[in-house]
Scaffold this motif. Structure first.
Motif, PDB file in Angstrom:
ATOM      1  N   GLN A 171      53.826 -29.804  96.304  1.00  0.00           N
ATOM      2  CA  GLN A 171      53.834 -28.481  96.135  1.00  0.00           C
ATOM      3  C   GLN A 171      54.484 -27.768  97.552  1.00  0.00           C
ATOM      4  OE1 GLN A 171      53.305 -26.384  94.039  1.00  0.00           O
ATOM      5  NE2 GLN A 171      52.350 -27.518  92.496  1.00  0.00           N
ATOM      6  N   ALA A 172      54.663 -26.568  97.397  1.00  0.00           N
ATOM      7  CA  ALA A 172      55.322 -25.799  98.657  1.00  0.00           C
ATOM      8  C   ALA A 172      54.833 -24.229  98.441  1.00  0.00           C
ATOM      9  CB  ALA A 172      56.873 -25.773  98.792  1.00  0.00           C
ATOM     10  N   SER A 173      54.635 -23.566  99.392  1.00  0.00           N
ATOM     11  CA  SER A 173      54.568 -22.073  99.474  1.00  0.00           C
ATOM     12  C   SER A 173      55.386 -21.575 100.665  1.00  0.00           C
ATOM     13  CB  SER A 173      52.754 -21.708  99.723  1.00  0.00           C
ATOM     14  OG  SER A 173      52.554 -22.087 100.944  1.00  0.00           O
ATOM     15  N   LEU A 174      55.527 -20.263 100.470  1.00  0.00           N
ATOM     16  CA  LEU A 174      56.452 -19.553 101.537  1.00  0.00           C
ATOM     17  C   LEU A 174      56.032 -18.122 101.144  1.00  0.00           C
ATOM     18  CD1 LEU A 174      60.301 -19.740 101.617  1.00  0.00           C
ATOM     19  CD2 LEU A 174      59.208 -17.259 101.627  1.00  0.00           C
ATOM     20  N   VAL A 175      55.955 -17.271 102.688  1.00  0.00           N
ATOM     21  CA  VAL A 175      55.750 -15.837 102.779  1.00  0.00           C
ATOM     22  C   VAL A 175      56.518 -15.429 103.505  1.00  0.00           C
ATOM     23  CG1 VAL A 175      53.983 -14.284 103.163  1.00  0.00           C
ATOM     24  CG2 VAL A 175      53.229 -16.355 102.213  1.00  0.00           C
ATOM     25  N   SER A 227      56.990 -39.529 105.562  1.00  0.00           N
ATOM     26  CA  SER A 227      57.851 -38.923 106.705  1.00  0.00           C
ATOM     27  C   SER A 227      59.144 -37.931 106.158  1.00  0.00           C
ATOM     28  CB  SER A 227      58.371 -40.087 107.594  1.00  0.00           C
ATOM     29  OG  SER A 227      59.315 -40.898 106.727  1.00  0.00           O
ATOM     30  N   VAL A 228      59.623 -38.403 104.966  1.00  0.00           N
ATOM     31  CA  VAL A 228      60.612 -37.802 104.307  1.00  0.00           C
ATOM     32  C   VAL A 228      60.109 -36.451 103.688  1.00  0.00           C
ATOM     33  CG1 VAL A 228      62.386 -37.660 102.279  1.00  0.00           C
ATOM     34  CG2 VAL A 228      62.099 -39.806 103.725  1.00  0.00           C
ATOM     35  N   GLU A 229      58.955 -36.421 103.102  1.00  0.00           N
ATOM     36  CA  GLU A 229      58.340 -35.005 102.628  1.00  0.00           C
ATOM     37  C   GLU A 229      58.027 -34.036 103.770  1.00  0.00           C
ATOM     38  OE1 GLU A 229      56.258 -37.143  98.672  1.00  0.00           O
ATOM     39  OE2 GLU A 229      55.290 -37.029 100.636  1.00  0.00           O
ATOM     40  N   SER A 230      57.543 -34.711 105.081  1.00  0.00           N
ATOM     41  CA  SER A 230      57.410 -33.747 106.133  1.00  0.00           C
ATOM     42  C   SER A 230      58.498 -32.966 106.716  1.00  0.00           C
ATOM     43  CB  SER A 230      56.607 -34.655 107.150  1.00  0.00           C
ATOM     44  OG  SER A 230      57.533 -35.499 107.970  1.00  0.00           O
ATOM     45  N   TYR A 231      59.774 -33.364 106.545  1.00  0.00           N
ATOM     46  CA  TYR A 231      60.910 -32.834 106.881  1.00  0.00           C
ATOM     47  C   TYR A 231      61.537 -31.677 105.866  1.00  0.00           C
ATOM     48  CZ  TYR A 231      61.214 -36.358 110.286  1.00  0.00           C
ATOM     49  OH  TYR A 231      60.976 -37.174 111.273  1.00  0.00           O
ATOM     50  N   LYS A 232      60.591 -31.420 104.744  1.00  0.00           N
ATOM     51  CA  LYS A 232      61.123 -30.476 103.673  1.00  0.00           C
ATOM     52  C   LYS A 232      61.068 -29.119 103.958  1.00  0.00           C
ATOM     53  CE  LYS A 232      61.316 -33.744  99.738  1.00  0.00           C
ATOM     54  NZ  LYS A 232      62.653 -33.561  99.550  1.00  0.00           N
ATOM     55  N   ALA A 233      60.016 -28.782 104.833  1.00  0.00           N
ATOM     56  CA  ALA A 233      59.515 -27.384 105.107  1.00  0.00           C
ATOM     57  C   ALA A 233      60.785 -26.769 105.791  1.00  0.00           C
ATOM     58  CB  ALA A 233      58.206 -27.476 106.024  1.00  0.00           C
ATOM     59  N   ALA A 234      61.440 -27.204 106.864  1.00  0.00           N
ATOM     60  CA  ALA A 234      62.381 -26.871 107.799  1.00  0.00           C
ATOM     61  C   ALA A 234      63.570 -26.299 106.959  1.00  0.00           C
ATOM     62  CB  ALA A 234      62.589 -27.712 108.926  1.00  0.00           C
ATOM     63  N   PRO A 235      64.034 -27.215 105.980  1.00  0.00           N
ATOM     64  CA  PRO A 235      65.291 -26.849 105.117  1.00  0.00           C
ATOM     65  C   PRO A 235      65.187 -25.721 104.302  1.00  0.00           C
ATOM     66  CG  PRO A 235      65.136 -29.261 105.232  1.00  0.00           C
ATOM     67  CD  PRO A 235      63.844 -28.815 105.758  1.00  0.00           C
ATOM     68  N   VAL A 239      56.525 -21.465 105.920  1.00  0.00           N
ATOM     69  CA  VAL A 239      56.752 -22.465 104.583  1.00  0.00           C
ATOM     70  C   VAL A 239      55.875 -23.616 105.067  1.00  0.00           C
ATOM     71  CG1 VAL A 239      58.256 -23.977 103.715  1.00  0.00           C
ATOM     72  CG2 VAL A 239      59.046 -21.768 104.505  1.00  0.00           C
ATOM     73  N   TRP A 240      54.949 -23.820 104.021  1.00  0.00           N
ATOM     74  CA  TRP A 240      54.051 -24.995 103.840  1.00  0.00           C
ATOM     75  C   TRP A 240      54.265 -25.958 102.649  1.00  0.00           C
ATOM     76  CZ3 TRP A 240      51.299 -26.365  99.661  1.00  0.00           C
ATOM     77  CH2 TRP A 240      50.344 -27.613  99.806  1.00  0.00           C
ATOM     78  N   VAL A 241      54.536 -27.231 103.094  1.00  0.00           N
ATOM     79  CA  VAL A 241      54.709 -28.213 101.908  1.00  0.00           C
ATOM     80  C   VAL A 241      53.601 -29.276 102.053  1.00  0.00           C
ATOM     81  CG1 VAL A 241      56.283 -30.200 101.524  1.00  0.00           C
ATOM     82  CG2 VAL A 241      57.262 -28.150 102.043  1.00  0.00           C
ATOM     83  N   GLY A 242      53.047 -29.933 101.000  1.00  0.00           N
ATOM     84  CA  GLY A 242      52.215 -30.807 100.807  1.00  0.00           C
ATOM     85  C   GLY A 242      51.477 -31.040  99.545  1.00  0.00           C
ATOM     86  N   ALA A 250      65.102 -21.705  97.012  1.00  0.00           N
ATOM     87  CA  ALA A 250      65.095 -22.633  98.097  1.00  0.00           C
ATOM     88  C   ALA A 250      63.945 -23.607  97.900  1.00  0.00           C
ATOM     89  CB  ALA A 250      64.943 -21.746  99.574  1.00  0.00           C
ATOM     90  N   VAL A 251      62.757 -23.143  97.461  1.00  0.00           N
ATOM     91  CA  VAL A 251      61.527 -24.122  97.323  1.00  0.00           C
ATOM     92  C   VAL A 251      62.053 -25.007  96.152  1.00  0.00           C
ATOM     93  CG1 VAL A 251      59.354 -24.415  96.295  1.00  0.00           C
ATOM     94  CG2 VAL A 251      59.704 -22.736  97.990  1.00  0.00           C
ATOM     95  N   ALA A 252      62.591 -24.614  95.150  1.00  0.00           N
ATOM     96  CA  ALA A 252      62.885 -25.573  93.923  1.00  0.00           C
ATOM     97  C   ALA A 252      64.220 -26.453  94.272  1.00  0.00           C
ATOM     98  CB  ALA A 252      63.452 -24.548  92.742  1.00  0.00           C
ATOM     99  N   LYS A 253      65.118 -26.249  95.304  1.00  0.00           N
ATOM    100  CA  LYS A 253      65.980 -27.179  95.812  1.00  0.00           C
ATOM    101  C   LYS A 253      65.202 -28.280  96.282  1.00  0.00           C
ATOM    102  CE  LYS A 253      70.450 -27.117  98.178  1.00  0.00           C
ATOM    103  NZ  LYS A 253      71.556 -26.531  99.332  1.00  0.00           N
ATOM    104  N   GLN A 254      64.407 -27.985  97.078  1.00  0.00           N
ATOM    105  CA  GLN A 254      63.749 -28.928  98.206  1.00  0.00           C
ATOM    106  C   GLN A 254      62.685 -29.918  97.341  1.00  0.00           C
ATOM    107  OE1 GLN A 254      65.037 -30.164 101.019  1.00  0.00           O
ATOM    108  NE2 GLN A 254      66.704 -28.541 100.968  1.00  0.00           N
ATOM    109  N   LEU A 255      62.022 -29.512  96.332  1.00  0.00           N
ATOM    110  CA  LEU A 255      61.065 -30.329  95.648  1.00  0.00           C
ATOM    111  C   LEU A 255      61.371 -30.687  94.163  1.00  0.00           C
ATOM    112  CD1 LEU A 255      59.521 -28.688  98.061  1.00  0.00           C
ATOM    113  CD2 LEU A 255      57.737 -28.284  96.302  1.00  0.00           C
ATOM    114  N   PRO A 256      61.372 -31.914  94.067  1.00  0.00           N
ATOM    115  CA  PRO A 256      61.498 -32.459  92.875  1.00  0.00           C
ATOM    116  C   PRO A 256      60.569 -31.914  91.730  1.00  0.00           C
ATOM    117  CG  PRO A 256      61.081 -34.212  94.434  1.00  0.00           C
ATOM    118  CD  PRO A 256      60.707 -32.832  94.959  1.00  0.00           C
ATOM    119  N   ALA A 257      61.153 -31.650  90.568  1.00  0.00           N
ATOM    120  CA  ALA A 257      60.237 -30.971  89.568  1.00  0.00           C
ATOM    121  C   ALA A 257      59.420 -31.796  88.937  1.00  0.00           C
ATOM    122  CB  ALA A 257      61.266 -30.724  88.376  1.00  0.00           C
ATOM    123  N   ASP A 258      59.402 -32.921  88.915  1.00  0.00           N
ATOM    124  CA  ASP A 258      58.602 -34.199  88.292  1.00  0.00           C
ATOM    125  C   ASP A 258      57.843 -34.861  89.417  1.00  0.00           C
ATOM    126  OD1 ASP A 258      60.712 -35.334  89.727  1.00  0.00           O
ATOM    127  OD2 ASP A 258      61.009 -37.072  88.308  1.00  0.00           O
TER     128      ASP A 258
END
Length: 692
Positions: free
Chosen positions: A336-340, A594-602, A582-585, A324-332
């Motif tokens: 970053q993101a974290s999930l617990v 604003s686009v990046e701020s919506y990635k945590a919910a998906p 889930v945290w993204v930043g 789920a993290v890999a799908k939303q975050l570009p590899a390049d």
């Protein structure tokens, strides 16, 4: 002239007494001499016995293994063991002296066991009321690592002392030192011995180390987790300077040399990357940290003691989290993101992602209290408020630009809503949560008191630093995703907190249970308040709410809260079975778009659905002390058929409205008269039927 009779008699009488005392003295001395002779004889016999006995074969290390909650192997340790033997003649004198100065200053004077050191340590420990100074010699440490386990028992200590004496009888001091520096020094990162340590930290052979580098290296084996420059540079530098000072005090170097070495700038190698195929690497690191720092498991034993660590991880959920993290975050991208994810019923951590690529960066963001939670923190504000008299889901505040005063009117605070958007008129708690209204949140914390909000957060497991300021309502103090997931789990578990757990059991290589978890369960909130807040937080996923975009992705009842700051995006939510943060930043506090701020919910939505795909959807259980009635959102009063847009709302029994919005027939939302049974609505009956 003759002496008086009395004096003569006294002198005559004292002769037998003197003879008796002399006889007693001779007997005492004879006894003492005999005891000493016997003691010497015993020592000679013991020494001869020990000298005649062969030392045991050195123990072979066994890889320790870690398992998930289903018994699936997560991974083994010690797989890439790194050791390279070097003779003592190739080891710098500075490194040998540094080791002696900090570990065993009487090495060349004792016989394997330092009796004077033991006595000195005993006095120091008695003065401090605890163990603050040890007395193990280098020879004892070598004996322990060669022949024994790390068990902290008296029998192991006795064997350790015996083997140390045997080593001293059969080997020279230089041979023991050579073996110690090659076999008994562990630097973490699977590096054993001074040669491996020198290459690990400085990328050079041990013979090329400077005085400053030698002192740094000598300080690590005491505790690689604490003194490795890769883990904690401050601790490593402090210990290096201590060693240099000790070397100067003991005459190995001059004070000037010590000061110059302290100022020398050290250049370290980058830590080697772990295998990319390692499963759940951030979780593995965290389990290791818990086992060593909290449970007292020896670090070397953790790696190569053949122990089995049974954990709470669910490998299927872990895979879902990572994907789920890999799908939303570009590899390049540097984003970053974290999930617990935590099971609120047991406290078990089921999945943990500390970043999108462990091989590039091992920093575990899932357990670091370094990010502001933003509006996700409002859950603690509103849970506190709901427990105060007079505050209910229909409590209303006008949301408009407002200057708040605090500290007895001496200070002001001026929050604003996202994009400076404000509703036209007063709003109630459900709308405030769904739209994440900041003005409403600050009004609330001002009314209930920031101290009480902090008290609630502490009860729910938030341990990070918090201050009683109005801005606390908007999540301005950093917390960790693990804290947030665990705390929201309290709400999901109807007010019962279960201590978050990652290790359920640890067994030795022989099957002996070394540790077994018994997570504490504590009721910190009455269930009816937790349920009412849960009901309100479900609106976060309604159309037009802050997480409305992902509502279609979740096919089960879910509640939660978003949080956004200039640099952070959060989605913290839960079902009855799983609480997830889930945290993204960006790591360097770079602003997010604003686009990046919506990635945590998906990420949250996709993980939750996939993690629970084998679990049937379940409604949140309704406590007995909760009632549900239709209210008029415009007034907060009971709805009738003349009130527009009635809404079903849950209340703690006794706090529901008693007045109607207007004259007319009470409504059920469809214009029909409600069916009343035992004072409860048909909705209550339906929910209880479903849960039964």
């Amino acid at each position: 002239m003759e002496e008086p009779v009395s004096r003569k008699a006294a002198r005559t009488d004292s002769k037998p007494e003197r003879k008796r005392k002399r006889g007693l003295f001779r007997k005492t001395m004879t006894l003492l001499f005999s005891c000493a002779l016997l003691g010497v004889a015993c020592l000679v016999v013991v020494a001869l016995y020990l000298r005649s006995q062969a030392l045991p074969v050195g123990t072979f290390s066994q890889p320790s293994q870690m398992y998930d909650m289903h018994g699936e192997l997560i991974g083994s340790f010690q797989s890439g063991k790194n050791r390279e033997f070097v003779p003592l003649s190739h080891i710098p004198k500075h490194l040998i002296d540094a080791t002696l100065a900090i570990e065993d200053k009487r090495f060349y004077d004792h016989v394997g066991v330092d009796v004077r050191g033991i006595a000195r340590s005993a006095v120091v420990n008695l003065q401090h009321g605890g163990v603050v100074q040890g007395a193990s010699t280098l020879t004892q440490q070598l004996a322990r690592n060669l022949y024994l386990t790390q068990d902290r028992t008296w029998s192991r200590k006795m064997k350790e002392a015996m083997y140390a004496v045997q080593l001293e009888m059969q080997l020279s001091k230089d041979q023991i030192m050579e073996m110690y520096l090659n076999d008994a020094t562990y630097y973490g990162h699977s590096a054993y011995g001074v040669q491996a340590g020198a290459k690990l930290f400085f990328g050079k052979d041990v013979g090329e180390l400077t005085l400053a580098e030698s002192a740094m290296l000598a300080g690590v084996p005491k505790g690689p987790r604490y003194y490795s420059p890769f883990f904690d540079m401050d601790n490593a530098k402090e210990r290096q300077e201590l060693i240099l000072s000790e070397m100067a005090a003991q005459g190995y170097i001059t004070p000037q040399e010590a000061e110059e070495a302290k100022r020398e700038k050290l250049v370290f190698m980058k830590p080697e990357k772990q295998s990319a195929i390692a499963q759940a690497p951030f979780f593995r690191d965290y389990v290791r940290r818990v086992a060593i720092e909290r449970l007292g498991i020896d670090e070397r034993e953790f790696d190569e003691g053949g122990i089995r660590i049974y954990t709470t991880l669910d490998l299927d959920m872990q895979k879902a989290a990572e994907e789920a993290v890999a799908k939303q975050l570009p590899a390049d991208d540097e984003l970053q993101a974290s999930l617990v994810a935590v099971d609120p019923r047991t406290g078990y951590v089921k999945a943990m992602v500390g970043g999108k690529n462990y091989s590039d960066n091992q920093f575990n963001r899932a357990v670091a209290d370094s990010r502001q939670p933003g509006s996700a923190f409002k859950a603690f504000v509103y849970l506190t408020a709901l427990q105060q008299p007079g505050f209910t889901p229909v409590s209303r505040f006008k949301s408009e630009p407002t200057v708040f005063t605090y500290d007895n009117g001496r200070k002001t605070y001026t929050p604003s809503n996202f994009n400076n958007k404000y509703p036209d008129g007063p709003i109630d708690l459900r709308e405030a949560i769904a739209k994440s209204d900041n003005i409403y949140a600050v009004h609330t914390i001002q009314q209930v008191g920031a101290d009480k909000v902090i008290e609630t957060a502490r009860k729910m497991g938030v341990t990070s630093h918090l201050e009683p300021l109005p801005s606390l309502a908007l999540g301005t103090f950093p917390v960790s995703p693990l804290e947030m997931a665990s705390a929201f789990g309290v709400i999901a578990n109807l007010g019962v907190r279960v201590e978050p757990t990652v290790i359920t059991r640890i067994e030795s290589h022989s099957g002996k249970v070394m540790y077994e978890a018994k997570p504490e369960k504590t009721k910190v909130v009455e269930p009816e308040y937790a349920y009412v807040l849960t009901s309100l937080m479900k609106s976060v996923f309604d159309p037009g709410a802050t997480a409305g975009r992902v509502a279609d992705l979740i096919k089960r009842p879910v509640a939660g809260k978003t949080g956004t700051t200039n640099t952070d995006a959060w989605m913290v939510g839960f079902t009855p079975e799983l609480a997830t943060a889930v945290w993204v930043g960006y790591d360097r506090d770079r602003n997010i778009s604003s686009v990046e701020s919506y990635k945590a919910a998906p990420i949250f939505a996709e993980f939750t659905e996939r993690a629970l795909e084998a679990v049937p959807p379940k409604l949140f259980p309704v406590p007995d002390n909760v009632v549900s009635v239709y209210i008029d959102p415009a007034t907060g009063k009971l709805a009738t058929n003349k009130c527009a847009n009635p809404r079903l709302e849950s209340f703690v029994k006794g706090t529901e409205p008693t007045e109607y919005c207007s004259d007319g027939t009470p409504t059920t939302g469809d214009g029909k008269d409600p069916q009343k049974k035992s004072g409860k609505s048909w909705w209550d009956d339906l929910k209880r039927w479903w849960n039964d």
